[in-house]
Motif scaffolding. Structure first.
Motif, mmCIF file in Angstrom:
data_model
loop_
_atom_site.group_PDB
_atom_site.id
_atom_site.type_symbol
_atom_site.label_atom_id
_atom_site.label_comp_id
_atom_site.label_asym_id
_atom_site.label_seq_id
_atom_site.Cartn_x
_atom_site.Cartn_y
_atom_site.Cartn_z
ATOM 1 N N SER A 50 0.822 -1.207 0.000
ATOM 2 C CA SER A 50 0.000 0.000 0.000
ATOM 3 C C SER A 50 0.858 1.261 0.000
ATOM 4 O O SER A 50 1.870 1.348 0.680
ATOM 5 N N SER A 51 0.412 2.257 -0.761
ATOM 6 C CA SER A 51 1.141 3.534 -0.766
ATOM 7 C C SER A 51 1.022 4.228 0.587
ATOM 8 O O SER A 51 1.922 4.955 0.992
ATOM 9 N N GLN A 52 -0.085 4.004 1.293
ATOM 10 C CA GLN A 52 -0.229 4.601 2.622
ATOM 11 C C GLN A 52 0.796 4.007 3.588
ATOM 12 O O GLN A 52 1.408 4.731 4.368
ATOM 13 N N ILE A 53 0.991 2.709 3.543
ATOM 14 C CA ILE A 53 1.986 2.085 4.418
ATOM 15 C C ILE A 53 3.383 2.511 4.004
ATOM 16 O O ILE A 53 4.253 2.723 4.845
ATOM 17 N N ALA A 54 3.614 2.684 2.705
ATOM 18 C CA ALA A 54 4.919 3.174 2.249
ATOM 19 C C ALA A 54 5.188 4.566 2.797
ATOM 20 O O ALA A 54 6.327 4.912 3.105
ATOM 21 N N THR A 55 4.131 5.369 2.952
ATOM 22 C CA THR A 55 4.282 6.702 3.541
ATOM 23 C C THR A 55 4.584 6.586 5.028
ATOM 24 O O THR A 55 5.448 7.280 5.549
ATOM 25 N N VAL A 56 3.873 5.706 5.709
ATOM 26 C CA VAL A 56 4.043 5.533 7.152
ATOM 27 C C VAL A 56 5.378 4.887 7.465
ATOM 28 O O VAL A 56 6.086 5.316 8.364
ATOM 29 N N MET A 57 5.718 3.845 6.721
ATOM 30 C CA MET A 57 6.925 3.061 6.993
ATOM 31 C C MET A 57 7.696 2.875 5.687
ATOM 32 O O MET A 57 7.504 1.878 4.989
ATOM 33 N N PRO A 58 8.563 3.828 5.327
ATOM 34 C CA PRO A 58 9.284 3.761 4.055
ATOM 35 C C PRO A 58 10.119 2.490 3.879
ATOM 36 O O PRO A 58 10.350 2.050 2.765
ATOM 37 N N ASN A 59 10.573 1.903 4.970
ATOM 38 C CA ASN A 59 11.379 0.682 4.881
ATOM 39 C C ASN A 59 10.523 -0.577 4.889
ATOM 40 O O ASN A 59 11.044 -1.679 4.985
ATOM 41 N N GLY A 60 9.206 -0.425 4.840
ATOM 42 C CA GLY A 60 8.302 -1.566 4.856
ATOM 43 C C GLY A 60 7.873 -1.941 6.259
ATOM 44 O O GLY A 60 8.394 -1.426 7.249
#
Length: 83
Positions: A50-60
């Motif tokens: 998810s792009s939202q999770i990529a925003t929250v946690m850039p390292n996954g």
């Protein structure tokens, strides 16, 4: 003597895994709260791609301390759950 050493080693491993879990949960909490303060809501899609999770946690999303462990994720605009 060997038995005592084995017990101590097992306890140290368990404590290490628990410390990683605690650190992971604190990092997730900080990331979600920062996202909320910037966007006024929590991410609604917790899927790892998810792009939202990529925003929250850039390292996954963090993985559990054992290779076979993964955390369970759930998100809505008003709450999140990671366990």
């Amino acid at each position: 003597l060997i038995a005592m050493g084995a017990v101590s080693f097992t306890t140290a491993q368990r404590n290490g895994r628990e410390s990683k879990r605690t650190a992971d949960m604190k990092n997730v909490q900080n990331a979600f709260e920062q996202y909320f303060s910037q966007n006024g809501a929590y991410p609604t899609n917790c899927n790892s791609g998810s792009s939202q999770i990529a925003t929250v946690m850039p390292n996954g999303r963090p993985k559990g301390p054992r290779p076979s462990e993964e955390y369970a994720w759930g998100c809505t605009a008003t709450r999140y759950c990671v366990c």
